[in-house]
Design a protein around this motif. Structure first.
Motif, PDB file in Angstrom:
ATOM      1  N   SER A 102       5.836  -7.839  -8.027  1.00  0.00           N
ATOM      2  CA  SER A 102       6.728  -8.371  -6.997  1.00  0.00           C
ATOM      3  C   SER A 102       7.653  -7.310  -6.412  1.00  0.00           C
ATOM      4  CB  SER A 102       7.566  -9.519  -7.570  1.00  0.00           C
ATOM      5  OG  SER A 102       8.411  -9.057  -8.608  1.00  0.00           O
ATOM      6  N   HIS A 103       7.919  -6.234  -7.182  1.00  0.00           N
ATOM      7  CA  HIS A 103       8.812  -5.186  -6.711  1.00  0.00           C
ATOM      8  C   HIS A 103       8.210  -4.365  -5.567  1.00  0.00           C
ATOM      9  CE1 HIS A 103      11.861  -5.780  -9.771  1.00  0.00           C
ATOM     10  NE2 HIS A 103      10.931  -5.779 -10.717  1.00  0.00           N
ATOM     11  N   PHE A 104       6.915  -4.458  -5.370  1.00  0.00           N
ATOM     12  CA  PHE A 104       6.265  -3.646  -4.348  1.00  0.00           C
ATOM     13  C   PHE A 104       6.339  -4.268  -2.954  1.00  0.00           C
ATOM     14  CE2 PHE A 104       4.253  -2.314  -8.280  1.00  0.00           C
ATOM     15  CZ  PHE A 104       4.144  -0.940  -8.129  1.00  0.00           C
ATOM     16  N   LYS A 156       6.170  -9.550   8.906  1.00  0.00           N
ATOM     17  CA  LYS A 156       5.058  -9.545   7.972  1.00  0.00           C
ATOM     18  C   LYS A 156       5.536  -9.029   6.615  1.00  0.00           C
ATOM     19  CE  LYS A 156       1.461  -8.745  11.465  1.00  0.00           C
ATOM     20  NZ  LYS A 156       0.332  -7.874  11.880  1.00  0.00           N
ATOM     21  N   VAL A 157       4.746  -9.266   5.586  1.00  0.00           N
ATOM     22  CA  VAL A 157       5.054  -8.765   4.247  1.00  0.00           C
ATOM     23  C   VAL A 157       4.017  -7.717   3.869  1.00  0.00           C
ATOM     24  CG1 VAL A 157       5.278  -9.334   1.801  1.00  0.00           C
ATOM     25  CG2 VAL A 157       6.169 -10.900   3.535  1.00  0.00           C
ATOM     26  N   TYR A 158       4.489  -6.568   3.433  1.00  0.00           N
ATOM     27  CA  TYR A 158       3.615  -5.447   3.079  1.00  0.00           C
ATOM     28  C   TYR A 158       3.796  -5.079   1.609  1.00  0.00           C
ATOM     29  CZ  TYR A 158       3.142  -4.573   8.122  1.00  0.00           C
ATOM     30  OH  TYR A 158       2.885  -4.683   9.469  1.00  0.00           O
ATOM     31  N   LYS A 159       2.773  -4.473   1.053  1.00  0.00           N
ATOM     32  CA  LYS A 159       2.878  -3.902  -0.286  1.00  0.00           C
ATOM     33  C   LYS A 159       3.216  -2.418  -0.117  1.00  0.00           C
ATOM     34  CE  LYS A 159       0.802  -4.164  -4.845  1.00  0.00           C
ATOM     35  NZ  LYS A 159      -0.401  -4.430  -5.651  1.00  0.00           N
ATOM     36  N   ARG A 160       4.433  -2.081  -0.455  1.00  0.00           N
ATOM     37  CA  ARG A 160       4.973  -0.769  -0.121  1.00  0.00           C
ATOM     38  C   ARG A 160       4.875   0.200  -1.292  1.00  0.00           C
ATOM     39  NH1 ARG A 160      11.379   0.303   0.617  1.00  0.00           N
ATOM     40  NH2 ARG A 160      11.206  -0.163  -1.600  1.00  0.00           N
ATOM     41  N   CYS A 161       4.666   1.459  -0.976  1.00  0.00           N
ATOM     42  CA  CYS A 161       4.871   2.529  -1.959  1.00  0.00           C
ATOM     43  C   CYS A 161       5.889   3.505  -1.380  1.00  0.00           C
ATOM     44  CB  CYS A 161       3.578   3.237  -2.329  1.00  0.00           C
ATOM     45  SG  CYS A 161       2.958   4.402  -1.118  1.00  0.00           S
ATOM     46  N   VAL A 162       6.695   4.096  -2.249  1.00  0.00           N
ATOM     47  CA  VAL A 162       7.655   5.108  -1.831  1.00  0.00           C
ATOM     48  C   VAL A 162       7.186   6.459  -2.367  1.00  0.00           C
ATOM     49  CG1 VAL A 162       9.631   3.580  -1.618  1.00  0.00           C
ATOM     50  CG2 VAL A 162       9.107   4.565  -3.829  1.00  0.00           C
ATOM     51  N   VAL A 163       7.205   7.469  -1.518  1.00  0.00           N
ATOM     52  CA  VAL A 163       6.738   8.797  -1.913  1.00  0.00           C
ATOM     53  C   VAL A 163       7.707   9.855  -1.415  1.00  0.00           C
ATOM     54  CG1 VAL A 163       4.285   8.197  -2.012  1.00  0.00           C
ATOM     55  CG2 VAL A 163       5.270   8.970   0.125  1.00  0.00           C
ATOM     56  N   TYR A 197      -2.599   0.959  -6.334  1.00  0.00           N
ATOM     57  CA  TYR A 197      -1.605  -0.092  -6.120  1.00  0.00           C
ATOM     58  C   TYR A 197      -1.887  -0.934  -4.878  1.00  0.00           C
ATOM     59  CZ  TYR A 197       0.970   2.688  -9.544  1.00  0.00           C
ATOM     60  OH  TYR A 197       1.340   3.377 -10.674  1.00  0.00           O
ATOM     61  N   GLN A 198      -2.985  -0.657  -4.209  1.00  0.00           N
ATOM     62  CA  GLN A 198      -3.357  -1.387  -2.986  1.00  0.00           C
ATOM     63  C   GLN A 198      -2.209  -1.378  -1.966  1.00  0.00           C
ATOM     64  OE1 GLN A 198      -4.075  -3.218  -6.216  1.00  0.00           O
ATOM     65  NE2 GLN A 198      -5.737  -1.723  -6.057  1.00  0.00           N
ATOM     66  N   THR A 199      -1.654  -0.207  -1.758  1.00  0.00           N
ATOM     67  CA  THR A 199      -0.548  -0.022  -0.823  1.00  0.00           C
ATOM     68  C   THR A 199      -0.975  -0.389   0.598  1.00  0.00           C
ATOM     69  OG1 THR A 199       0.397   1.757  -2.151  1.00  0.00           O
ATOM     70  CG2 THR A 199       0.983   1.709   0.182  1.00  0.00           C
ATOM     71  N   SER A 200      -0.050  -1.043   1.330  1.00  0.00           N
ATOM     72  CA  SER A 200      -0.346  -1.358   2.729  1.00  0.00           C
ATOM     73  C   SER A 200       0.677  -0.764   3.698  1.00  0.00           C
ATOM     74  CB  SER A 200      -0.437  -2.871   2.941  1.00  0.00           C
ATOM     75  OG  SER A 200       0.771  -3.506   2.567  1.00  0.00           O
ATOM     76  N   ILE A 201       1.779  -0.189   3.165  1.00  0.00           N
ATOM     77  CA  ILE A 201       2.748   0.527   4.000  1.00  0.00           C
ATOM     78  C   ILE A 201       3.413   1.592   3.137  1.00  0.00           C
ATOM     79  CG2 ILE A 201       4.773  -0.941   3.576  1.00  0.00           C
ATOM     80  CD1 ILE A 201       5.343  -0.716   6.632  1.00  0.00           C
TER      81      ILE A 201
END
Length: 243
Positions: A116-118, A125-132, A180-184
């Motif tokens: 849920s934290h992602f 819209k809702v995205y699955k985010r990663c931070v880099v 992680y199936q990142t989408s944004i």
């Protein structure tokens, strides 16, 4: 070990959690270490707390790893560079180590976090985010910002602003996308457009062809040109935060 990373506004709340941990009588009292912006800027203030056993000044990746290794092996943990350690009624103030080579760091492991934290909403819209982190630091020395202090702290150690190689960051992004199936993507760089033009455009070309996800950046107005904005948009940039 309980490690707390804290900026100045949330340090009092962090101390409250350390007090709870220290007063947990059912287990061995943990060692506490505080790092982050607050400990780096006002170390004497932080180490003076009875709830704090150690502090880390500046970058902590290798310092924390060495601390854990020494505690596990029984080696002297009071001599680890970047750390101030309470021992024998006093405080051992160790010097700084060289700045981290970002290309040597392992890929961040987010598996411990609940999925849920992602998730993050963005324009409906809702995205699955990663931070880099592509780059670390900033060349500017605004006196209201911690980077002014970092420039003074690391004076004589080389340029504080560093960036990963294109190959390294593309590999990290590919792993995040697949694992992680990142989408944004959210780049943590404080001033993304500080990258040299040839490095920036080369990265954006490779990002578009191999990652192809919408992404967000932060930068400053004086780094912006029409050409850079055009290339960012073409590569998938959907949001720019201005400092």
């Amino acid at each position: 070990i309980i490690a707390l990373s804290s900026a100045s506004p949330n340090f009092p709340e962090g101390l409250r959690y350390l007090e709870i941990a220290k007063n947990n009588k059912s287990k061995k009292t943990p060692l506490t270490i505080v790092g982050g912006k607050h400990a780096t800027v006002v170390p004497e203030n932080v180490i003076s707390s009875d709830l704090v056993d150690m502090i880390c000044i500046g970058e902590g990746e290798f310092a924390l790893a060495e601390l854990c290794d020494n505690l596990q092996s029984g080696a002297d943990h009071t001599t680890v560079k970047n750390l101030w350690v309470k021992a024998n009624g006093g405080v051992t103030r160790n010097p700084l180590r060289q700045m981290v080579d970002l290309n040597e760091l392992p890929f961040p492991d987010f598996d411990i976090f609940n999925e849920s934290h992602f998730y993050q909403p963005f324009v409906g819209k809702v995205y699955k985010r990663c931070v880099v982190e592509l780059a670390r630091g900033c060349i500017y020395k605004c006196t209201y910002c911690i980077n002014h202090h970092h420039h003074e702290l690391y004076d004589g150690f080389g340029k504080y602003h560093r960036h990963k190689s294109t190959e390294r960051i593309i590999s990290e992004l590919k792993r995040n996308k697949e694992h992680y199936q990142t989408s944004i993507v959210r780049f943590l760089d404080e001033t993304f457009l500080l990258l040299k033009k040839d490095v920036l455009f080369g990265f954006l070309d490779q990002y578009k062809s191999e990652i192809s996800l919408p992404f967000m950046i932060s930068t400053r107005p004086e780094t912006v040109t029409e050409e850079k904005i055009s290339r960012l948009k073409d590569a998938g940039c959907v949001s720019i935060s201005m400092g």
